[in-house]
Scaffold this active site. Structure first.
Site, PDB file in Angstrom:
ATOM      1  N   HIS A  99     -53.356   2.806  33.824  1.00  0.00           N
ATOM      2  CA  HIS A  99     -52.533   1.875  34.601  1.00  0.00           C
ATOM      3  C   HIS A  99     -51.168   2.539  34.744  1.00  0.00           C
ATOM      4  O   HIS A  99     -50.738   3.276  33.840  1.00  0.00           O
ATOM      5  CB  HIS A  99     -52.295   0.554  33.862  1.00  0.00           C
ATOM      6  CG  HIS A  99     -53.524  -0.204  33.474  1.00  0.00           C
ATOM      7  ND1 HIS A  99     -54.254   0.075  32.358  1.00  0.00           N
ATOM      8  CD2 HIS A  99     -54.115  -1.281  34.045  1.00  0.00           C
ATOM      9  CE1 HIS A  99     -55.259  -0.781  32.267  1.00  0.00           C
ATOM     10  NE2 HIS A  99     -55.206  -1.617  33.263  1.00  0.00           N
ATOM     11  N   ASP A 102     -49.143   2.167  31.664  1.00  0.00           N
ATOM     12  CA  ASP A 102     -49.519   2.902  30.446  1.00  0.00           C
ATOM     13  C   ASP A 102     -48.716   4.189  30.303  1.00  0.00           C
ATOM     14  O   ASP A 102     -48.645   4.770  29.228  1.00  0.00           O
ATOM     15  CB  ASP A 102     -50.993   3.342  30.481  1.00  0.00           C
ATOM     16  CG  ASP A 102     -51.942   2.193  30.693  1.00  0.00           C
ATOM     17  OD1 ASP A 102     -51.598   1.071  30.296  1.00  0.00           O
ATOM     18  OD2 ASP A 102     -53.035   2.432  31.248  1.00  0.00           O
TER      19      ASP A 102
END
Ligand code: XLS
Ligand code: NI
Ligand code: NI
Length: 437
Positions: A99, A102
């Protein structure tokens, strides 16, 4: 080096008692004409492996995922890149999934968040050049920030929708930069809690609009891969619009998105929807939409997304059977899985992946054995033999009418019998293939 005590993980064979070795994953072994590594494009999930530290509703982290840096800093973001690439290299994993959130800590302003993402992307791109490891797919985290409490594409607020659009655009840029094969929409909060405050029609149209804009933008920057919906029935929202494969396929067709989208099927989401993993894979495959897999498993005794490392060889076998029948995946196998909270050491991170990769390798071997054995496929073909000739063939070709079939049925005299389904015999065959050799 971050994982100093951990060696490169190699194939040692089923009899090996060495924990840091593969028992079944033998990358170069040829199975049905292709090396295992080509059948099984494994990916590391950035969020679980480099982020999840064992927090739950009742307690704080048990694992230390600081990798020698202060969490929440750009230094930590770089340390995660170092840890991730060392981890993948030692396991022979060629892909990762991520993501946006992240990769770098979110800043006060969107512009600064994007700047941080560009900074870390430069570092990741350098590692990609050095190792040949690439992205399997990217996605945007459209569920964690409080602004997404009412959804992202499905938000009641047009401003929130625009914020989501900005994140999708950036996540697509990163996915293309990292050589990604796919781009995922998991509808984290694309659902609702109560119809008393929800305009379902508007929300669904807006989700589709966000997806359509993503396709247009993605294609304009040279993204040639597949977009995926990752169905999930509940959690975090009570009702989610992408309940299961059939629902997601209906949604994609309704909005004309089915040419650009396929599905990313997650094992644990299948069981939350009251289906088996294989059922979801089959429904996707039959529609030509089996794109990628989130490889994990749930716990039948727990009602949420426990994201365990895959261990159930019945499930991985039937999964690989579907994948082989589909002719492979355009995506791959992303371990959307995390260690159990009491397994908190760096060694456990490797042992989790060894278990997952071996479970899928064993599943591949057993699925190939089912196909080569031929009894199960042969039984299914024979079971439907009446559709290949006579009246059955005529119906299949769309040439029959109801009155004609009624005349035919009358001419049969006795009511027709379907023949035994032989479920127990087939289950015995499956067991003998799994455990008898
Ligand atoms: C959560 C989902 C998530 C997606 C990516 O349940 O599985 O991890 O795979 O957003
Ligand atoms: Ni997932
Ligand atoms: Ni999940």
């Amino acid at each position: 080096m971050i994982f100093e005590n951990i060696p490169e993980i190699r194939y040692a064979g089923p009899a090996s008692k060495e924990p840091f070795s593969f028992k079944f994953y033998d990358p170069e072994k040829i199975v049905l004409g292709k090396p295992m590594r080509e059948h099984l494009p494994f990916a590391m999930a950035w969020w679980h492996n480099l982020g999840a530290a064992g927090t739950d509703m009742f307690g704080s982290s048990t694992a230390d995922k600081s990798f020698g840096a202060e969490p929440g800093t750009m230094e930590h973001a770089r340390a995660k890149v170092d840890a991730g690439f060392e981890f993948m290299r030692k396991l022979g994993i060629k892909y990762f999934c991520f993501h946006d959130a992240d990769l770098a800590p979110q800043a006060e302003s969107l512009a600064e968040t994007e700047r941080r993402l560009d900074e870390i992307a430069d570092y990741i791109a350098q590692k990609i050049d050095e190792t040949g490891i690439k992205a399997l797919w990217g996605t945007a985290n459209l569920f964690g920030d409080p602004r997404y409490a009412n959804g992202a594409g499905s938000s009641n607020s047009a401003d929130v929708f625009c914020f989501a659009a900005a994140q999708v655009k950036k996540a697509l840029d990163l996915t293309v930069r990292f050589g990604g094969r796919g781009y995922v929409f998991w509808g984290g909060r694309e659902g609702y809690e109560t119809l008393l405050n929800t305009d379902v029609g508007l929300e669904q149209e807006n989700i589709a609009a966000l997806m359509r804009m993503a396709v247009e933008y993605g294609r304009s920057i040279g993204f040639k891969g597949d977009f995926y919906i990752e169905p999930k029935p509940k959690e975090p929202m009570k009702h989610q619009y992408d309940f299961d494969a059939a629902t997601a396929i209906g949604f994609l067709r309704r909005f004309g998105l089915d040419k650009d989208f396929k599905l990313n099927i997650e094992a644990n989401h299948a069981t939350l929807a009251g289906h088996t993993f294989q059922h979801e894979l089959r429904i996707a495959r039959e529609s030509g939409m089996l794109g990628s897999i989130d490889a994990n498993q749930g716990d039948m005794l727990l009602g949420w997304d426990t994201d365990e490392f895959p261990f159930d060889v019945y499930d991985t076998t039937m999964c690989m059977y579907e994948v082989l029948k589909a002719g492979g995946l355009t995506g791959g196998f992303n371990f959307d899985a995390k260690n159990r909270r009491p397994s908190y050491t760096p060694e456990d991170m490797f042992l989790g992946y060894i278990l997952g990769m071996d479970s899928f390798a064993l599943g591949l071997l057993k699925a190939a054995a089912i196909i080569e054995d031929g009894r199960i496929d042969g039984f299914v073909a024979a079971r439907y033999a009446s559709w290949r000739e006579g009246v059955g063939k005529k119906i299949r070709e769309g040439k029959a009418t109801l009155p004609e079939l009624a005349d035919y049925a009358r001419s049969l005299g006795k009511p027709a019998a379907p023949g035994s389904g032989r479920q127990e015999q087939l289950e015995s065959i499956l067991n003998s293939i799994l455990f008898g050799m």
